[in-house]
Enzyme design. Sequence first.
Site, PDB file in Angstrom:
ATOM      1  N   ASN A  56       0.851  -1.196   0.000  1.00 45.09           N
ATOM      2  CA  ASN A  56       0.000   0.000   0.000  1.00 45.09           C
ATOM      3  C   ASN A  56       0.883   1.240   0.000  1.00 45.09           C
ATOM      4  O   ASN A  56       2.107   1.144  -0.042  1.00 45.09           O
ATOM      5  CB  ASN A  56      -0.937  -0.009   1.211  1.00 45.09           C
ATOM      6  CG  ASN A  56      -0.163  -0.080   2.507  1.00 45.09           C
ATOM      7  OD1 ASN A  56       0.557   0.853   2.850  1.00 45.09           O
ATOM      8  ND2 ASN A  56      -0.278  -1.188   3.211  1.00 45.09           N
TER       9      ASN A  56
ATOM     10  N   PHE B 174      -4.410   2.863  15.041  1.00 46.91           N
ATOM     11  CA  PHE B 174      -4.783   3.866  14.042  1.00 46.91           C
ATOM     12  C   PHE B 174      -5.992   3.331  13.281  1.00 46.91           C
ATOM     13  O   PHE B 174      -6.211   2.122  13.225  1.00 46.91           O
ATOM     14  CB  PHE B 174      -3.624   4.122  13.076  1.00 46.91           C
ATOM     15  CG  PHE B 174      -2.748   5.269  13.491  1.00 46.91           C
ATOM     16  CD1 PHE B 174      -1.949   5.174  14.605  1.00 46.91           C
ATOM     17  CD2 PHE B 174      -2.759   6.460  12.767  1.00 46.91           C
ATOM     18  CE1 PHE B 174      -1.159   6.240  15.007  1.00 46.91           C
ATOM     19  CE2 PHE B 174      -1.979   7.533  13.142  1.00 46.91           C
ATOM     20  CZ  PHE B 174      -1.174   7.423  14.273  1.00 46.91           C
TER      21      PHE B 174
ATOM     22  N   ASP C  49      -4.030  -6.544   5.260  1.00 45.90           N
ATOM     23  CA  ASP C  49      -5.017  -7.407   5.912  1.00 45.90           C
ATOM     24  C   ASP C  49      -4.951  -8.835   5.361  1.00 45.90           C
ATOM     25  O   ASP C  49      -5.313  -9.777   6.045  1.00 45.90           O
ATOM     26  CB  ASP C  49      -6.436  -6.848   5.693  1.00 45.90           C
ATOM     27  CG  ASP C  49      -6.650  -5.581   6.510  1.00 45.90           C
ATOM     28  OD1 ASP C  49      -6.141  -5.522   7.646  1.00 45.90           O
ATOM     29  OD2 ASP C  49      -7.294  -4.645   6.007  1.00 45.90           O
TER      30      ASP C  49
ATOM     31  N   LYS D 267       9.173 -16.588 -10.903  1.00 47.26           N
ATOM     32  CA  LYS D 267       8.390 -15.461 -11.411  1.00 47.26           C
ATOM     33  C   LYS D 267       7.206 -15.976 -12.243  1.00 47.26           C
ATOM     34  O   LYS D 267       7.404 -16.804 -13.147  1.00 47.26           O
ATOM     35  CB  LYS D 267       9.303 -14.574 -12.272  1.00 47.26           C
ATOM     36  CG  LYS D 267       8.643 -13.325 -12.759  1.00 47.26           C
ATOM     37  CD  LYS D 267       9.601 -12.509 -13.615  1.00 47.26           C
ATOM     38  CE  LYS D 267       8.841 -11.407 -14.298  1.00 47.26           C
ATOM     39  NZ  LYS D 267       9.552 -10.868 -15.439  1.00 47.26           N
TER      40      LYS D 267
ATOM     41  N   ILE E 256      -2.144  -7.682  14.296  1.00 46.06           N
ATOM     42  CA  ILE E 256      -1.096  -7.450  15.304  1.00 46.06           C
ATOM     43  C   ILE E 256      -1.650  -6.617  16.459  1.00 46.06           C
ATOM     44  O   ILE E 256      -1.444  -6.917  17.636  1.00 46.06           O
ATOM     45  CB  ILE E 256       0.108  -6.722  14.658  1.00 46.06           C
ATOM     46  CG1 ILE E 256       0.616  -7.520  13.456  1.00 46.06           C
ATOM     47  CG2 ILE E 256       1.217  -6.492  15.678  1.00 46.06           C
ATOM     48  CD1 ILE E 256       1.575  -6.745  12.566  1.00 46.06           C
TER      49      ILE E 256
ATOM     50  N   PRO F 125      -2.566 -12.077  10.437  1.00 47.25           N
ATOM     51  CA  PRO F 125      -2.873 -11.872  11.864  1.00 47.25           C
ATOM     52  C   PRO F 125      -3.094 -10.385  12.112  1.00 47.25           C
ATOM     53  O   PRO F 125      -2.496  -9.554  11.434  1.00 47.25           O
ATOM     54  CB  PRO F 125      -1.593 -12.355  12.574  1.00 47.25           C
ATOM     55  CG  PRO F 125      -0.521 -12.327  11.535  1.00 47.25           C
ATOM     56  CD  PRO F 125      -1.201 -12.553  10.208  1.00 47.25           C
TER      57      PRO F 125
HETATM   58  O1  PMT Z   1       2.927   6.180   6.446  1.00 47.02           O
HETATM   59  P1  PMT Z   1       2.334   7.491   5.972  1.00 47.02           P
HETATM   60  O2  PMT Z   1       2.494   7.701   4.499  1.00 47.02           O
HETATM   61  O3  PMT Z   1       2.823   8.635   6.810  1.00 47.02           O
HETATM   62  O4  PMT Z   1       0.741   7.406   6.206  1.00 47.02           O
HETATM   63  C1  PMT Z   1       0.253   7.323   7.509  1.00 47.02           C
HETATM   64  C2  PMT Z   1      -0.897   6.273   7.643  1.00 47.02           C
HETATM   65  C3  PMT Z   1      -2.103   6.741   6.846  1.00 47.02           C
HETATM   66  C4  PMT Z   1      -0.429   4.909   7.135  1.00 47.02           C
HETATM   67  C5  PMT Z   1      -1.212   6.159   9.187  1.00 47.02           C
HETATM   68  O5  PMT Z   1      -1.589   7.433   9.659  1.00 47.02           O
HETATM   69  C6  PMT Z   1      -2.304   5.145   9.444  1.00 47.02           C
HETATM   70  O6  PMT Z   1      -3.488   5.402   9.336  1.00 47.02           O
HETATM   71  N1  PMT Z   1      -1.885   3.884   9.798  1.00 47.02           N
HETATM   72  C7  PMT Z   1      -2.801   2.744   9.973  1.00 47.02           C
HETATM   73  C8  PMT Z   1      -3.180   2.203   8.626  1.00 47.02           C
HETATM   74  C9  PMT Z   1      -4.090   0.998   8.728  1.00 47.02           C
HETATM   75  O7  PMT Z   1      -3.679  -0.093   8.446  1.00 47.02           O
HETATM   76  O8  PMT Z   1      -5.287   1.289   9.207  1.00 47.02           O
HETATM   77  P2  PMT Z   1      -6.485   0.167   9.379  1.00 47.02           P
HETATM   78  O9  PMT Z   1      -7.680   0.988   9.731  1.00 47.02           O
HETATM   79  O10 PMT Z   1      -6.546  -0.724   8.201  1.00 47.02           O
HETATM   80  O11 PMT Z   1      -6.002  -0.686  10.624  1.00 47.02           O
HETATM   81  C10 PMT Z   1      -6.394  -0.395  11.963  1.00 47.02           C
HETATM   82  C11 PMT Z   1      -5.262  -0.663  12.920  1.00 47.02           C
HETATM   83  O12 PMT Z   1      -4.974  -2.074  12.971  1.00 47.02           O
HETATM   84  C12 PMT Z   1      -3.948   0.037  12.597  1.00 47.02           C
HETATM   85  O13 PMT Z   1      -3.384   0.463  13.820  1.00 47.02           O
HETATM   86  C13 PMT Z   1      -3.099  -1.081  11.972  1.00 47.02           C
HETATM   87  O14 PMT Z   1      -1.703  -0.874  12.241  1.00 47.02           O
HETATM   88  C14 PMT Z   1      -3.615  -2.304  12.715  1.00 47.02           C
HETATM   89  N2  PMT Z   1      -3.540  -3.568  11.962  1.00 47.02           N
HETATM   90  C15 PMT Z   1      -4.269  -3.732  10.817  1.00 47.02           C
HETATM   91  C16 PMT Z   1      -4.233  -4.936  10.153  1.00 47.02           C
HETATM   92  C17 PMT Z   1      -3.447  -5.991  10.677  1.00 47.02           C
HETATM   93  N3  PMT Z   1      -3.380  -7.145  10.063  1.00 47.02           N
HETATM   94  N4  PMT Z   1      -2.725  -5.805  11.796  1.00 47.02           N
HETATM   95  C18 PMT Z   1      -2.759  -4.610  12.445  1.00 47.02           C
HETATM   96  O15 PMT Z   1      -2.090  -4.438  13.465  1.00 47.02           O
END
Ligand code: PMT
Length: 399
Positions: A210, A323, A279, A289, A307, A305
Site C-alpha cells: 500500500n 490507528f 489485511d 516469477k 497485530i 494476523p
Molecule cells: O505512512 P504514511 O504515508 O505517513 O501514512 C500514515 C498512515 C495513513 C499509514 C497512518 O496514519 C495510518 O493510518 N496507519 C494505519 C493504517 C491501517 O492499516 O489502518 P487500518 O484501519 O486498516 O487498521 C487499523 C489498525 O490495525 C492500525 O493500527 C493497523 O496498524 C492495525 N492492523 C491492521 C491490520 C493488521 N493485520 N494488523 C494490524 O495491526
Amino acid sequence: MISLNNKHILLGVSGSIAAYKSAELVRCFKGAGAEVRVVLTKGGAEFVTPLTFQALSGNPVSTELLDTEAEAAMGHIELARWADAVIVAPASANVIARLAQGRADDLLSALCLATAAPIAIAPAMNQHMWANAATRENLRQLSTRGIVQFGPGDGDQACGDVGPGRMLEAGQLARLTAAIFDTGSLAGCTVLITAGPTQEAIDPVRYLSNRSSGKMGYAIAQAAVEAGAKVTLVSGPTALRAPPRVERIDVRSAQHMRDAVMQHIADSDIFIGAAAVADYRPVHIAGQKIKKTEDMLTLELQRNPDILADVAALKNGPFTVGFAAETENLEQHARGKLQRKKLDMIAANWVGENTAFERDDNALLVITANDKQQLATTSKSVLGRQLIELISKHYHGGA
Ligand code: PMT
C-alpha cells in the site's frame, strides 16, 4: 552540544536593534542541524536586510502576507504547517501586543495564529516599555495561551538605560529552543511503534502493498524519544532514516512484523500501531516469477494476523494505541475498531488521494472511551508530538 536535527525552525524577526543577534541565531540553529526559514516584519527589515538572512539560512526570506509565489497564495498557511517551532526573536513590544490581540494583518502575526507548532518569544525592548502595565498584560495573555517566553536578560541597553529588556544571546536562545522538544513526558517509559507498509510476496519479484511512506510512524517515534522514552520502531520497507536514539527493526511482511512486535512487547509500556499492515496475503507464494500466459490471473488471499488486536488482548499488556485509516464514516469506524479490538486509544485519519498517505501533513481524530480530540491539519512532526502528549496524559491517568 544541542540537537535540533531535522527540525523546521521558523524565525520571526521584528523591529528592534537586537535583530542583529538574530543573524547569529540562524547560524546556531543551522549548526544544531535545523532547517531555518526567516519571516521579517517591516520593522525587522529596517534593521537587517532579507539578504543577510537568506544567505545564512539558505532559504528565501518571507516578508509579505499576500504572496503570489506561494501555493494558493497562502504563504502564512504553508509556513505555519512547515514549522516545528516558531521563535520570534527579537519580539518587540509592538509584536507582543499584536500577538496578544490575535492580529492577522502581517505575515508573522497571521502565521502565529495559523500554526499548531509551539511558539516562543524572545522579548527585546527598553526597560520602561518592558515594565509598562500594557506589556505585562499582553505577556500574561500570551502565557495563558501557551506561548513560551525566553528571557529577556538584564543589563546595558542600546538606548543607554540599564535594566531588563535585553534579548538573550543566540546560544542561550538555541538551547531554550531545543528544550521545547524535550518534554520529558514519557521519561522512563518503553514505547514500541510500528510504521510503514508491509509487503506480501506473490512471487520472488512481486508483492501486494500500500501507499504508506512511514512518515507518520517515524514522526511519532521521534516525538516519543524527545519525550524521554526508550523507543523501538518496527518498520516495514520505507525510504526513511530512523530518528536518532530510536532502535529500528526492519521487517517486510505482516507476519514478520507480528513476530518482531511479539518479541519486544513484554518490555513495552506503550504500543502504537501506525503501520499500514496488509489485511491479506497470497495463500501461495510462487517459487518462480509468474509468467504471463493467461488473460486472467486469480490470486487467492488469506487473512493476516491482526497485530494490534493481538497486542491489546495480552494479559497485563501495554497501553495500546491503534490507528484507523478510513475513506468513509471516520468516527463511526474508528469507534468500532476501538471497541472491537479493545484498545485504550485510537487515532483516526481520512485516507485517499491527497490525504494522509505519503504526505508531510495529516490530521487526526483521537478517541478514547471517554475523550475525543480533533488534531487539526499540520505537519506530521507536530502532529506526532501532539499525539504523544495526549498518550502521555492518558497513560499517566491525567485524562
Ligand atoms: O505512512 P504514511 O504515508 O505517513 O501514512 C500514515 C498512515 C495513513 C499509514 C497512518 O496514519 C495510518 O493510518 N496507519 C494505519 C493504517 C491501517 O492499516 O489502518 P487500518 O484501519 O486498516 O487498521 C487499523 C489498525 O490495525 C492500525 O493500527 C493497523 O496498524 C492495525 N492492523 C491492521 C491490520 C493488521 N493485520 N494488523 C494490524 O495491526
